[in-house]
Design a protein around this motif. Structure first.
Motif, short mmCIF file in Angstrom:
data_model
loop_
_atom_site.label_atom_id
_atom_site.label_comp_id
_atom_site.label_asym_id
_atom_site.label_seq_id
_atom_site.Cartn_x
_atom_site.Cartn_y
_atom_site.Cartn_z
N ASP A 275 -6.83 -1.96 -3.77
CA ASP A 275 -6.01 -2.45 -2.80
C ASP A 275 -6.95 -3.26 -1.79
O ASP A 275 -7.56 -2.35 -0.65
CB ASP A 275 -5.39 -1.55 -2.43
CG ASP A 275 -4.72 -1.93 -1.10
OD1 ASP A 275 -4.08 -3.45 -0.39
OD2 ASP A 275 -4.04 -0.76 0.17
N SER B 158 1.21 -1.49 0.18
CA SER B 158 0.18 0.44 -0.28
C SER B 158 0.69 1.28 0.19
O SER B 158 0.64 1.86 -0.55
CB SER B 158 -0.90 -0.27 0.90
OG SER B 158 -1.15 -1.57 1.13
N GLU C 109 -9.61 -2.02 2.25
CA GLU C 109 -9.00 -3.37 3.18
C GLU C 109 -8.69 -1.90 4.76
O GLU C 109 -9.37 -1.74 5.65
CB GLU C 109 -7.78 -2.81 2.91
CG GLU C 109 -7.57 -4.49 2.61
CD GLU C 109 -6.32 -5.16 2.33
OE1 GLU C 109 -5.12 -4.75 3.13
OE2 GLU C 109 -6.33 -6.13 1.87
MG MG Z 1 -2.01 -3.18 2.13
#
Ligand code: MG
Ligand code: TYD
Length: 455
Positions: free
Chosen positions: A171, A101, A124
């Motif tokens: 993500d 990330s 997430e």
């Molecule tokens: Mg991540």
């Protein structure tokens, strides 16, 4: 795929079976087989109605060489084969917490500076968490649009309604879901369908899409085969949690070399590029040390100096230990056997430990010579010269075979201040300021220690 037939799918490997079973015959995993409910979901089956004819083109027309989107991070751009290609999908896999990330947020920030419209969709974390990370990275003012969403339909609606983005980060792909199929997010079916829809969006609009993917326990991307086949580029972000360095490795690239690497260091304020990775893996030994050899390895197209450490100690056990970290244990056994058979060096009653310093992994056969030299050095308690690098593959007959990319390897050693290189005699030698020591047989290594072979 006929409806009503093979619609049980292993969620681990993608194998199809006609009926439910507890264990997948293809990969051996238990409890991974699920019924795939909606084979007629968009993109899977062929749906109702007749197909329509498509336009066929000749091969000789002009190829579309659209400009690439540069991330502005040289290490990243190189692994992409010179920036991201518009209209393609790039999978970035890696262990949780390795920094995926962070890497993508940093890349988006740089891309937005060059005028590209960037969107970051996270399934997430919350938008607040992304903001926190951005301010930690000093990127709070970057022109990136962020959303926290997991429903693919809504994401696609957003991306097509708002200003068309150039670059999108998802993500992660395992958190995305579509109601068209009846399985939970992260399952193979969901991952496959979500990817398919997102990739379709990229192809249609010319956006570059980065899909972040988690790696399973066994080191594969969840839904491995399907995912890797669907995307254009696969990158793995890897590293040891206990070390600061991270390696971004290309394992598939339709638009560039597929064995590139980029090296980064994780710091308190994000990832920074490591322009001179060799310095990361070398210790500051000025004086020679027993059992230590320096190997100019090749990762992708770049040379990287690594230290090979060996420790040979007398063993009280009937079956002495052989432990290897960062190298292949089968190759260690082979090198030991050759040293025994050709030179009569007795490792049989000793424990042997071999380690590649800094948590690196070496898979090249050209590492045989430094491994052998480090082993002999530890066995005889005589250090190798501290200013020497060495390479070469050892054959079972004890010959030393040349290795590829000699020029790049020697240049890297020159750059880091080494004075001598031990190279295979058969190799075509490039121009170098290093003092070259040419070896032909494994027995020639003994000259380094001033000892004679006993067999
Ligand atoms: Mg991540
Ligand atoms: P992250 O990018 O969240 O990893 P991933 O997306 O692959 O799960 O990074 C997680 C780790 O990186 C976390 O343990 C904290 C650390 N980190 C830093 O050391 N420095 C930083 O500037 C940032 C943002 C994270």
């Amino acid at each position: 795929m006929a409806r009503g037939h093979q619609n049980f799918v292993c969620q681990a490997c993608g194998a199809l079976t006609k009926k439910w079973q507890g264990k997948c015959d293809a990969c051996g995993e238990w409890n991974t087989i699920l019924e795939e409910v909606a084979l007629e979901a968009p993109g899977f089956g062929q749906g109702a109605g007749k197909g329509k004819a498509v336009k066929l083109s000749s091969l000789s027309g002009p190829a579309d060489r659209s400009e690439r989107f540069m991330t502005g991070i040289a290490e990243f751009d190189r692994t992409l084969g010179g920036g991201a290609v518009p209209g393609t999908a790039i999978l970035v896999g890696g262990d949780p917490g390795i920094g995926k990330s962070t890497l993508l947020l940093q890349a988006l920030a740089r891309m937005s500076e060059s005028g590209l419209k960037c969107v970051y969709i996270t399934g997430e974390e919350s938008v607040d968490q992304i903001r926190l990370r951005a301010s930690r990275l000093g990127l709070q003012d970057a022109d990136i649009k962020v959303a926290s969403e997991t429903r693919v339909k809504d994401i696609l609606a957003t991306l097509t309604s708002a200003e068309r983005p150039d670059v999108v980060v998802i993500d992660s792909i395992q958190t995305m879901y579509s109601e068209a199929v009846d399985s939970s997010p992260g399952s193979l079916t969901q991952v496959r369908l979500s990817s398919q829809n997102l990739i379709h969006f990229a192809k249609k609009t010319g956006a570059a899409i980065f899909l972040i993917g988690h790696v399973t326990k066994s080191g594969q991307l969840a839904g491995p085969k399907t995912m890797e086949h669907m995307v254009d580029t696969v990158l793995y972000f890897e590293g040891e949690k206990t070390y600061q360095y991270r390696i971004l490795r290309t394992t598939k690239n339709r638009f560039g070399s597929n064995d590139e690497i980029g090296v980064f260091e994780m710091t308190g304020t994000g990832l920074i590029e490591v322009k001179n990775p060799s310095s990361l893996f070398l210790s500051d030994h000025k004086e020679a040390t027993e059992g230590l050899a320096v190997f100019p390895s090749i990762e992708g197209t770049r040379a990287l100096l690594v230290e090979i450490e060996a420790l040979v100690v007398g063993s009280p056990a009937a079956m002495p230990r052989r432990a290897v970290v960062g190298w292949d244990s089968g190759r260690l056994a082979m090198v030991l056997a050759v040293l025994d058979a050709r030179l009569g060096l007795g490792f049989g009653a000793s424990d042997v430990y071999l380690n590649i310093a800094g948590g690196m992994k070496v898979v090249e056969p050209a590492g045989d010579v430094p491994v052998a030299a480090a082993l002999i050095s530890s066995l005889t308690k005589r250090p190798l010269p501290a200013d020497m690098v060495m390479l070469g593959e050892i054959s079972l007959s004890g010959d030393i075979r040349p290795a590829a990319h000699l020029k790049a390897r020697l240049k890297e050693a020159e750059k880091l201040g080494f004075g001598r290189a031990l190279v295979p005699k058969a190799a075509k030698l490039p121009k170098t300021t290093l003092n070259l020591i040419k070896v032909e047989k494994v027995g020639d290594l003994l000259d380094l220690f001033d000892i004679k072979a006993t067999s």
